[in-house]
Design a protein around this motif. Sequence first.
Motif, PDB file in Angstrom:
ATOM      1  N   HIS A  83       0.817  -1.218   0.000  1.00  0.00           N
ATOM      2  CA  HIS A  83       0.000   0.000   0.000  1.00  0.00           C
ATOM      3  C   HIS A  83       0.849   1.266   0.000  1.00  0.00           C
ATOM      4  CE1 HIS A  83      -3.835  -2.019   0.338  1.00  0.00           C
ATOM      5  NE2 HIS A  83      -3.335  -2.776   1.306  1.00  0.00           N
ATOM      6  N   VAL A  84       2.074   1.186   0.566  1.00  0.00           N
ATOM      7  CA  VAL A  84       3.009   2.310   0.547  1.00  0.00           C
ATOM      8  C   VAL A  84       4.373   1.792   0.108  1.00  0.00           C
ATOM      9  CG1 VAL A  84       1.848   3.685   2.324  1.00  0.00           C
ATOM     10  CG2 VAL A  84       3.561   2.056   2.998  1.00  0.00           C
ATOM     11  N   ASP A  85       5.124   2.649  -0.559  1.00  0.00           N
ATOM     12  CA  ASP A  85       6.467   2.256  -0.984  1.00  0.00           C
ATOM     13  C   ASP A  85       7.454   2.504   0.156  1.00  0.00           C
ATOM     14  OD1 ASP A  85       6.325   4.966  -1.021  1.00  0.00           O
ATOM     15  OD2 ASP A  85       7.294   5.222  -2.968  1.00  0.00           O
ATOM     16  N   GLU A  86       8.740   2.247  -0.109  1.00  0.00           N
ATOM     17  CA  GLU A  86       9.768   2.392   0.929  1.00  0.00           C
ATOM     18  C   GLU A  86       9.855   3.827   1.439  1.00  0.00           C
ATOM     19  OE1 GLU A  86      12.549   1.204   3.581  1.00  0.00           O
ATOM     20  OE2 GLU A  86      11.547  -0.135   2.181  1.00  0.00           O
ATOM     21  N   ALA A  87       9.823   4.796   0.533  1.00  0.00           N
ATOM     22  CA  ALA A  87       9.899   6.199   0.947  1.00  0.00           C
ATOM     23  C   ALA A  87       8.672   6.599   1.763  1.00  0.00           C
ATOM     24  CB  ALA A  87      10.028   7.101  -0.276  1.00  0.00           C
ATOM     25  N   GLY A  88       7.505   6.102   1.376  1.00  0.00           N
ATOM     26  CA  GLY A  88       6.290   6.388   2.138  1.00  0.00           C
ATOM     27  C   GLY A  88       6.333   5.785   3.529  1.00  0.00           C
ATOM     28  N   ALA A  89       6.902   4.578   3.660  1.00  0.00           N
ATOM     29  CA  ALA A  89       7.015   3.942   4.970  1.00  0.00           C
ATOM     30  C   ALA A  89       7.957   4.728   5.880  1.00  0.00           C
ATOM     31  CB  ALA A  89       7.498   2.502   4.816  1.00  0.00           C
ATOM     32  N   VAL A  90       9.068   5.196   5.317  1.00  0.00           N
ATOM     33  CA  VAL A  90      10.007   5.997   6.110  1.00  0.00           C
ATOM     34  C   VAL A  90       9.347   7.303   6.540  1.00  0.00           C
ATOM     35  CG1 VAL A  90      12.182   7.269   6.008  1.00  0.00           C
ATOM     36  CG2 VAL A  90      12.047   4.950   5.086  1.00  0.00           C
ATOM     37  N   ARG A  91       8.600   7.914   5.633  1.00  0.00           N
ATOM     38  CA  ARG A  91       7.915   9.171   5.964  1.00  0.00           C
ATOM     39  C   ARG A  91       6.857   8.948   7.051  1.00  0.00           C
ATOM     40  NH1 ARG A  91       6.830  14.152   5.693  1.00  0.00           N
ATOM     41  NH2 ARG A  91       4.891  15.072   4.976  1.00  0.00           N
ATOM     42  N   LEU A  92       6.110   7.852   6.939  1.00  0.00           N
ATOM     43  CA  LEU A  92       5.113   7.551   7.967  1.00  0.00           C
ATOM     44  C   LEU A  92       5.773   7.325   9.332  1.00  0.00           C
ATOM     45  CD1 LEU A  92       2.566   5.211   6.148  1.00  0.00           C
ATOM     46  CD2 LEU A  92       2.139   7.483   7.078  1.00  0.00           C
ATOM     47  N   LEU A  93       6.908   6.641   9.333  1.00  0.00           N
ATOM     48  CA  LEU A  93       7.612   6.429  10.601  1.00  0.00           C
ATOM     49  C   LEU A  93       8.098   7.742  11.201  1.00  0.00           C
ATOM     50  CD1 LEU A  93       9.679   3.170  10.042  1.00  0.00           C
ATOM     51  CD2 LEU A  93       7.851   3.565  11.691  1.00  0.00           C
ATOM     52  N   SER A  94       8.497   8.674  10.331  1.00  0.00           N
ATOM     53  CA  SER A  94       8.970   9.958  10.849  1.00  0.00           C
ATOM     54  C   SER A  94       7.823  10.823  11.375  1.00  0.00           C
ATOM     55  CB  SER A  94       9.731  10.721   9.760  1.00  0.00           C
ATOM     56  OG  SER A  94       8.852  11.156   8.750  1.00  0.00           O
ATOM     57  N   LEU A  95       6.611  10.535  10.973  1.00  0.00           N
ATOM     58  CA  LEU A  95       5.453  11.322  11.413  1.00  0.00           C
ATOM     59  C   LEU A  95       4.817  10.802  12.698  1.00  0.00           C
ATOM     60  CD1 LEU A  95       3.638  11.956   8.023  1.00  0.00           C
ATOM     61  CD2 LEU A  95       4.931  13.593   9.382  1.00  0.00           C
ATOM     62  N   ARG A  96       5.294   9.678  13.211  1.00  0.00           N
ATOM     63  CA  ARG A  96       4.644   9.051  14.369  1.00  0.00           C
ATOM     64  C   ARG A  96       4.585   9.989  15.567  1.00  0.00           C
ATOM     65  NH1 ARG A  96       6.813   3.938  17.784  1.00  0.00           N
ATOM     66  NH2 ARG A  96       8.786   4.991  17.418  1.00  0.00           N
ATOM     67  N   TRP A  97       5.692  10.544  15.992  1.00  0.00           N
ATOM     68  CA  TRP A  97       5.695  11.363  17.207  1.00  0.00           C
ATOM     69  C   TRP A  97       4.990  12.694  16.999  1.00  0.00           C
ATOM     70  CZ3 TRP A  97       5.953   8.568  21.098  1.00  0.00           C
ATOM     71  CH2 TRP A  97       6.741   7.430  21.113  1.00  0.00           C
ATOM     72  N   ARG A  98       5.028  13.190  15.770  1.00  0.00           N
ATOM     73  CA  ARG A  98       4.279  14.416  15.493  1.00  0.00           C
ATOM     74  C   ARG A  98       2.781  14.180  15.692  1.00  0.00           C
ATOM     75  NH1 ARG A  98       5.494  17.445  10.004  1.00  0.00           N
ATOM     76  NH2 ARG A  98       7.515  17.504  11.011  1.00  0.00           N
ATOM     77  N   MET A  99       2.300  13.036  15.208  1.00  0.00           N
ATOM     78  CA  MET A  99       0.883  12.696  15.384  1.00  0.00           C
ATOM     79  C   MET A  99       0.539  12.513  16.868  1.00  0.00           C
ATOM     80  SD  MET A  99      -0.744  12.566  12.514  1.00  0.00           S
ATOM     81  CE  MET A  99      -2.141  11.589  12.969  1.00  0.00           C
ATOM     82  N   VAL A 100       1.404  11.830  17.600  1.00  0.00           N
ATOM     83  CA  VAL A 100       1.143  11.598  19.022  1.00  0.00           C
ATOM     84  C   VAL A 100       1.095  12.928  19.772  1.00  0.00           C
ATOM     85  CG1 VAL A 100       2.109  10.611  21.135  1.00  0.00           C
ATOM     86  CG2 VAL A 100       2.059   9.259  19.045  1.00  0.00           C
ATOM     87  N   ILE A 101       2.051  13.805  19.491  1.00  0.00           N
ATOM     88  CA  ILE A 101       2.079  15.100  20.178  1.00  0.00           C
ATOM     89  C   ILE A 101       0.835  15.915  19.853  1.00  0.00           C
ATOM     90  CG2 ILE A 101       3.287  17.320  20.254  1.00  0.00           C
ATOM     91  CD1 ILE A 101       5.906  15.680  20.041  1.00  0.00           C
ATOM     92  N   TRP A 102       0.424  15.938  18.583  1.00  0.00           N
ATOM     93  CA  TRP A 102      -0.770  16.695  18.221  1.00  0.00           C
ATOM     94  C   TRP A 102      -2.025  16.117  18.883  1.00  0.00           C
ATOM     95  CZ3 TRP A 102      -1.506  21.376  16.953  1.00  0.00           C
ATOM     96  CH2 TRP A 102      -0.540  22.070  16.232  1.00  0.00           C
ATOM     97  N   LEU A 103      -2.122  14.793  18.935  1.00  0.00           N
ATOM     98  CA  LEU A 103      -3.275  14.198  19.605  1.00  0.00           C
ATOM     99  C   LEU A 103      -3.283  14.520  21.094  1.00  0.00           C
ATOM    100  CD1 LEU A 103      -3.521  10.731  17.849  1.00  0.00           C
ATOM    101  CD2 LEU A 103      -5.123  12.633  17.670  1.00  0.00           C
TER     102      LEU A 103
END
Length: 127
Positions: A83-103
């Motif tokens: 569903h996501v390529d390698e670059a998309g997976a890396v980008r999603l992993l980098s967004l994890r803490w940003r999402m947690v902080i915003w929530l």
Amino acid sequence: MVVFRSSFVMRRRWFAVLTMLAFVLALAIGVLLWQSVQTSSVVVIQTRIEAMRPLFTTIRFLVIALMALLWPALTQALHRWGHVDEAGAVRLLSLRWRMVIWLLVIELMLGQNLPGRFLDLLPGVNR
């Protein structure tokens, strides 16, 4: 061509079934709420909601914690399934803490009413 048509019909059928299920569930919840309002006073319902507020807060914090913990596994699964390529997976992993902080910020501002509590502590502010 026949496979595409069959797939389209199946998706349409599932959409119709799930839409009807959502409608029936919403109707059942509405009937239950209407009955509880008719049989109980508003004060009783507000008291029950206030008593359950800590439980709801705990559930929201647990969902945020589960998202933080399961985010890498979910990202890897999405990459493995294509569903996501390698670059998309890396980008999603980098967004994890940003999402947690915003929530957490949204939870503190809206769920815990942090600005309202702060204003209550200020002298001379009448709400």
